[in-house]
Scaffold this motif. Structure first.
Motif: not given
Lengths: 268, 525
Positions: A258-259, A262-268
């Motif tokens: 689990k992260e 912080i990286s190239d992610k978007t929380k939905n």
């Protein structure tokens, strides 16, 4: 313009040229100058040159400094001898050569009276001028930079085979950027016209020009500043590093991959 | 949706794919894999450690380089730029923070710490490479929407079978064919990009879920576009500048065929090696990835291609628009005589973009253009860092110091000098973003060095010039790299490790060629 007018104009130009040739009948082989700047704005200047040919008793050198009171300048003139490295045998001749600033048709020159027999020597002239540059605190630009410009114009008819000008910064100063130089480095002229270096423990820049003709000039525009750096940056960056290690420790402590986004992610 | 749930779903999807493959309609529907949407990626434990340590390491390196006494010959701004660039490079490689945020951070550091002026830094967003990026994605959207890209991609797959290696080779052949026709590398990238996207998608590699086929496809095309340029004297402006230096400084004329006969075989061998080692060693293509991820296999794709029937009106219209752009790219050397002015590749793409977006005439509305703006910001920041290295003289200083360290003197063996020159030329692309600048600085230096050492300048300068287009190590090393990185199919680290090894292989090939092929041609002694 009529043909006869053109002819008259041509004759005037030609006669002026011939007159000038007779006045500036000297052929400098090499010319180098060292300008050591001080923090109070003054500069100690040393010119070193050799003369290949001199048909007159007067040497004229372009004077490019805008000095208001010439009486304040004290010249030291040296004749070094034939060997360029033989600097131990400097002999001062400040009186004999009577250096002075002369005005010829609105152009200023440094005049030296010489004997024809003394050509092919290495000469060195030293002098100090005030107000070469303004370094007071309120003159600083962004980031504490000072803009320094220097231009040497060859106003004599003589071509200078090898021109070299070294500008030495005051102790504790660094060159931030070299913004403009003449000559420029181009595809046709790939050799860099300047070189950064260290002269007597102080940072310096050396401009080199070959075969500098009448009207040609060497120019440098650069930003300089005091070398000191604020340690606030060190503490801010250091603190940011430690805070990151603390707040993002879950990256390596959680085993299920689990992260925290912080990286190239978007929380939905 | 939480990250947990999202990664769980992604895992489920993967399992489903493994079992069944996906419907071809889903794979070819690029609206589902929009480049403008930042994808979710799952990290391995080692990647998470890299992310965790990336920030403190980057900070430590920055502080060390920034506070150390300024080395002789380097400006204060050059020192700052080196510190900032190394800081950003570590963050790009470790991906501790998103790459585009790192770029923004780099821009801020450059300005705050007096590395490069604000006008310069912000001005990079208006550079031709960024414009070309935007226009490339408009044209790419055109080809995707009109199904031209899909038709070409399906044709390629049906013709070259449904295996990964022949497919990768087909792309390399395509790049080799385009190289002498279109000198502008960025233009070649734009032409092939939509086909790459569709083919990658068919093989199950999308920006949100890239696989090793995608990595190989995009990186090999990156290599192909750049390296094939070095096979031809007219492959780039920098090649021509190098030849003119050899002529003016060494008085030796290099003809088009001299260049091509000498270097094209080297380039082709290099690309064949890249094609082989990529899928076998770097990004091993699994059994699953080596075939199209389509439920029903190649038969379905054949059916899909048949079902597309003849070209529709919109396809024809799209082909005409794109054809105009390609025509302008291919005929660039005749523009002056044809139009009375020169059309830059970016302007040619802009003409295509305008026609594409014109109401009634064009085929796209603005909302249908899939432009990854976050990656434009990455490109702008990264390019600013690279340009600052050039502009402050930091790149030149680094290379000159390297030569000083090596200390080449007159008694040195020719082959030692040869290897040093080729290696420095090759790896210097990691600090220079401009091929022209690299050429202007290093080729005259090489010629002067050869003359000083009593070596025939051609023996060093021409092989050195053959490395000019090997700009393959970083996403900012050249325009095609910037454009291809924006597809999200590979990381900075992927690019760096594959590119660095290929650059090393390039050096070995040029050294071997120096001993053999170049000797036969009379280039090396």
């Amino acid at each position: 313009m009529k043909a006869e007018h053109k002819l008259i104009l041509l004759l005037i130009i030609l006669s002026s040229f011939l007159f000038c040739i007779s006045v500036f009948a000297q052929k400098p082989d090499s010319y180098s100058e060292k300008i050591v700047m001080n923090e109070n704005g003054s500069a100690k200047i040393a010119w070193k040159f050799t003369i290949e040919e001199a048909n007159v008793n007067e040497l004229l050198f372009p004077w490019n400094f805008s000095v208001k009171n010439l009486a304040n300048i004290k010249f030291s003139l040296y004749k070094i001898g034939k060997s360029k490295t033989n600097t131990d045998s400097l002999i001062q001749f400040s009186v004999a050569y009577n250096p002075s600033i002369v005005d010829r048709d609105g152009i200023k020159f440094l005049s030296l009276k010489i004997d024809q027999a003394e050509q092919n020597k290495i000469w060195q002239i030293e002098f100090t001028i005030k107000d070469f540059i303004e370094f007071p605190e309120n003159n600083a630009e962004e980031f504490g930079n000072y803009s320094v410009k220097y231009r040497y114009i060859n106003t004599s008819f003589s071509q200078i085979k090898n021109f070299e000008s070294t500008l030495v910064l005051p102790a504790g100063y660094v060159i931030v950027s070299v913004d403009e130089t003449i000559p420029k480095q181009t595809e046709d002229n790939p050799v860099s016209p300047y070189q950064l270096g260290v002269t007597d423990v102080q940072n310096s820049i050396t401009l080199k020009v070959q075969n500098m003709k009448l009207g040609e000039h060497a120019f440098v525009k650069m930003n300089v500043k005091r070398e000191a750096k604020s340690y606030l940056v060190f503490f801010i960056f250091g603190a940011a590093g430690f805070l990151y290690l603390f707040f993002f420790r879950d990256l390596v402590t959680q085993k299920n991959g689990k992260e925290n986004g912080i990286s190239d992610k978007t929380k939905n | 949706m939480s990250v947990n749930t999202a990664s769980g779903l992604a895992k489920q999807n993967n399992i489903q794919q493994e079992n069944n493959g996906e419907n071809i309609e889903d794979l070819l529907d690029l609206d589902k894999h929009k480049l403008s949407v930042i994808p979710q990626k799952k990290s391995t434990p080692s990647e998470r450690w890299m992310k965790y340590l990336g920030v403190p390491i980057a900070i430590a390196v920055f502080l060390y380089l920034y506070y150390m006494p300024a080395p002789a010959g380097l400006t204060a701004s050059g020192q700052t730029v080196i510190a900032a660039f190394c800081f950003a490079l570590i963050l790009w490689v470790t991906e501790s923070i998103p790459t585009h945020v790192t770029s923004l951070l780099l821009m801020v550091i450059l300005v705050f710490f007096n590395g490069w002026g604000m006008k310069n830094v912000l001005g990079v967003l208006g550079f031709d490479v960024i414009w070309l990026n935007v226009l490339a994605f408009i044209l790419s959207s055109l080809l995707v929407k009109t199904n031209i890209a899909k038709r070409i991609a399906l044709n390629l797959i049906v013709k070259f079978g449904n295996k990964a290696l022949p497919m990768l080779l087909a792309f390399l052949v395509l790049q080799l064919a385009l190289a002498p026709l279109i000198p502008a590398t960025a233009a070649r990238t734009v032409i092939t990009l939509p086909i790459m996207l569709i083919v990658a998608s068919i093989y199950g590699s999308t920006s949100d879920n890239p696989n090793n086929f995608g990595r190989n496809l995009f990186l090999q095309n990156l290599f192909g576009i750049n390296i094939f340029s070095s096979g031809f004297m007219t492959g780039s402006t920098a090649n021509i500048i190098a030849v003119s230096f050899i002529f003016s400084m060494a008085n030796t004329k290099v003809y088009y065929t001299d260049w091509m006969f000498a270097n094209l075989p080297v380039v082709i061998i290099a690309m064949l090696i890249a094609w082989y080692i990529g899928p076998k060693f770097f990004f091993k293509i699994t059994q699953k990835e080596s075939k199209p991820a389509v439920k029903g296999g190649i038969e379905v794709m054949k059916k899909q291609l048949d079902a597309m029937g003849k070209m529709s009106f919109n396809e024809k219209k799209g082909a005409v628009i794109f054809g105009i752009v390609i025509f302008l790219w291919v005929t660039d050397r005749f523009h002056q005589s044809m139009f009375g002015f020169q059309i830059d590749p970016v302007m040619a793409a802009m003409v295509g973009g305008i026609i594409t977006l014109l109401p009634k005439v064009g085929l796209l509305k603005w909302n249908e253009c899939d432009i990854p703006w976050h990656l434009m910001l990455f490109s702008a920041g990264a390019y600013a860092g690279g340009l600052a290295l050039n502009d402050t003289g930091a790149a030149k200083w680094a290379v000159q110091n390297l030569f000083t360290l090596i200390n080449l003197d007159k008694n040195i063996n020719f082959w030692v000098v040869y290897i040093v020159i080729i290696s420095v030329m090759m790896y210097s692309h990691l600090v220079f973003t401009s091929k022209t600048m690299r050429t202007i600085i290093l080729i005259p230096f090489t010629i002067a060095l050869a003359q000083e050492l009593g070596i025939n300048p051609l023996a060093l300068a021409l092989p050195a010039a053959f490395t000019i287009d090997w700009v393959i190590g970083l996403p900012i090393s050249a325009k095609p790299n910037v454009i291809l990185f924006t597809t999200g199919q590979y990381s900075v680290l992927d690019n760096l490790k594959y590119g660095f090894i290929m650059a090393t292989i390039g050096i070995i090939l040029l050294v071997v060629a120096g001993f053999t092929w170049f000797r036969i041609l009379g280039i090396t002694p």
